[in-house]
Scaffold this motif. Structure first.
Motif, PDB file in Angstrom:
ATOM      1  N   SER A  96       0.164   8.991  -0.908  1.00 58.35           N
ATOM      2  CA  SER A  96       0.958  10.053  -1.515  1.00 58.35           C
ATOM      3  C   SER A  96       1.101  11.217  -0.550  1.00 58.35           C
ATOM      4  CB  SER A  96       0.306  10.519  -2.814  1.00 58.35           C
ATOM      5  OG  SER A  96      -0.919  11.183  -2.521  1.00 58.35           O
ATOM      6  N   CYS A 128       3.919   7.672  -5.344  1.00 60.00           N
ATOM      7  CA  CYS A 128       4.263   6.463  -4.609  1.00 60.00           C
ATOM      8  C   CYS A 128       5.414   5.732  -5.311  1.00 60.00           C
ATOM      9  CB  CYS A 128       3.049   5.548  -4.512  1.00 60.00           C
ATOM     10  SG  CYS A 128       1.797   6.144  -3.361  1.00 60.00           S
ATOM     11  N   SER A 182      -3.683  10.645  -1.458  1.00 60.37           N
ATOM     12  CA  SER A 182      -4.291   9.536  -2.183  1.00 60.37           C
ATOM     13  C   SER A 182      -3.682   8.215  -1.737  1.00 60.37           C
ATOM     14  CB  SER A 182      -4.059   9.720  -3.695  1.00 60.37           C
ATOM     15  OG  SER A 182      -4.625  10.923  -4.140  1.00 60.37           O
ATOM     16  N   THR A 183      -4.524   7.193  -1.668  1.00 59.95           N
ATOM     17  CA  THR A 183      -4.070   5.888  -1.205  1.00 59.95           C
ATOM     18  C   THR A 183      -4.168   4.858  -2.323  1.00 59.95           C
ATOM     19  OG1 THR A 183      -6.269   5.390  -0.346  1.00 59.95           O
ATOM     20  CG2 THR A 183      -4.693   6.364   1.189  1.00 59.95           C
ATOM     21  N   TYR A 184      -3.256   3.900  -2.269  1.00 60.05           N
ATOM     22  CA  TYR A 184      -3.212   2.854  -3.268  1.00 60.05           C
ATOM     23  C   TYR A 184      -2.980   1.519  -2.565  1.00 60.05           C
ATOM     24  CZ  TYR A 184      -2.425   6.979  -6.088  1.00 60.05           C
ATOM     25  OH  TYR A 184      -2.550   8.223  -6.663  1.00 60.05           O
ATOM     26  N   TYR A 185      -3.566   0.484  -3.125  1.00 57.88           N
ATOM     27  CA  TYR A 185      -3.434  -0.846  -2.550  1.00 57.88           C
ATOM     28  C   TYR A 185      -3.217  -1.876  -3.640  1.00 57.88           C
ATOM     29  CZ  TYR A 185      -5.608   1.414   1.468  1.00 57.88           C
ATOM     30  OH  TYR A 185      -5.890   2.258   2.503  1.00 57.88           O
ATOM     31  N   THR A 186      -2.437  -2.890  -3.300  1.00 59.85           N
ATOM     32  CA  THR A 186      -2.379  -4.051  -4.172  1.00 59.85           C
ATOM     33  C   THR A 186      -3.789  -4.635  -4.254  1.00 59.85           C
ATOM     34  OG1 THR A 186      -0.090  -4.522  -3.612  1.00 59.85           O
ATOM     35  CG2 THR A 186      -1.415  -6.371  -4.374  1.00 59.85           C
ATOM     36  N   ASP A 187      -4.201  -4.986  -5.461  1.00 63.66           N
ATOM     37  CA  ASP A 187      -5.594  -5.404  -5.673  1.00 63.66           C
ATOM     38  C   ASP A 187      -6.041  -6.500  -4.710  1.00 63.66           C
ATOM     39  OD1 ASP A 187      -5.649  -4.984  -9.313  1.00 63.66           O
ATOM     40  OD2 ASP A 187      -5.975  -3.588  -7.663  1.00 63.66           O
ATOM     41  N   LYS A 205      -7.118  -5.093  -1.194  1.00 68.55           N
ATOM     42  CA  LYS A 205      -8.159  -4.084  -1.035  1.00 68.55           C
ATOM     43  C   LYS A 205      -9.294  -4.615  -0.181  1.00 68.55           C
ATOM     44  CE  LYS A 205      -7.346  -1.586  -5.349  1.00 68.55           C
ATOM     45  NZ  LYS A 205      -7.881  -1.255  -6.699  1.00 68.55           N
ATOM     46  N   SER A 246       0.848  -1.184   0.000  1.00 67.21           N
ATOM     47  CA  SER A 246       0.000   0.000   0.000  1.00 67.21           C
ATOM     48  C   SER A 246       0.882   1.231   0.000  1.00 67.21           C
ATOM     49  CB  SER A 246      -0.905  -0.009   1.240  1.00 67.21           C
ATOM     50  OG  SER A 246      -1.773   1.102   1.239  1.00 67.21           O
ATOM     51  N   CYS A 247       0.266   2.358  -0.361  1.00 69.84           N
ATOM     52  CA  CYS A 247       1.024   3.600  -0.390  1.00 69.84           C
ATOM     53  C   CYS A 247       0.061   4.763  -0.198  1.00 69.84           C
ATOM     54  CB  CYS A 247       1.762   3.740  -1.716  1.00 69.84           C
ATOM     55  SG  CYS A 247       2.673   5.267  -1.877  1.00 69.84           S
TER      56      CYS A 247
END
Length: 123
Positions: A52, A104, A57-62, A65, A49-50
């Motif tokens: 910014s 990220c 903003s957040t990001y996740y490995t699918d 999630k 995950s990350c």
């Protein structure tokens, strides 16, 4: 000097939860994107995950999630990873990492790494 110190790992049963923390010193966290990565035995390092630095903003490995949540507290220079419904395949050493700027980082773009914290999911 820049230091990243993870904590919160441990042994948990399948279906359990853990909250990892990463305390950062030596930089102003507002200016950095922060990621969590993990390394399991005989596997490649994986981005988890990350968040910014800009809009947060957040990001996740699918595959993660809905189970993992990343958050940051810039006032405390700390980033968190809430992990729920843990599975044996989540067993790994979890690392936090930072990169200056809003984007990220991929592992090769990371500027600073923490030492890692072990998460073991087992009954």
């Amino acid at each position: 000097q820049v230091h990243l110190v993870e904590s919160g790992g441990g042994l948990v049963q399948p279906g359990g939860s853990l909250r990892l923390s990463c305390e950062v010193s030596g930089v102003t966290l507002d200016d950095y994107a922060i990621g969590w990565f993990r390394l399991a035995p005989e596997k490649e390092r994986e981005g988890v995950s990350c968040v910014s630095s800009s809009a947060g903003s957040t990001y996740y490995t699918d595959s993660l999630k809905g189970r993992f949540t990343i958050s940051r507290d810039n006032a405390k220079n700390t980033v968190y990873l809430e992990m729920n419904n843990l599975k044996p395949e989540d067993t790994a050493v979890y690392y936090c990492a930072i990169r200056y700027g809003s984007i990220c980082p991929a592992p090769y773009e990371v500027e600073y790494w923490g030492q890692g914290t072990q998460v073991t999911v087992s009954s």
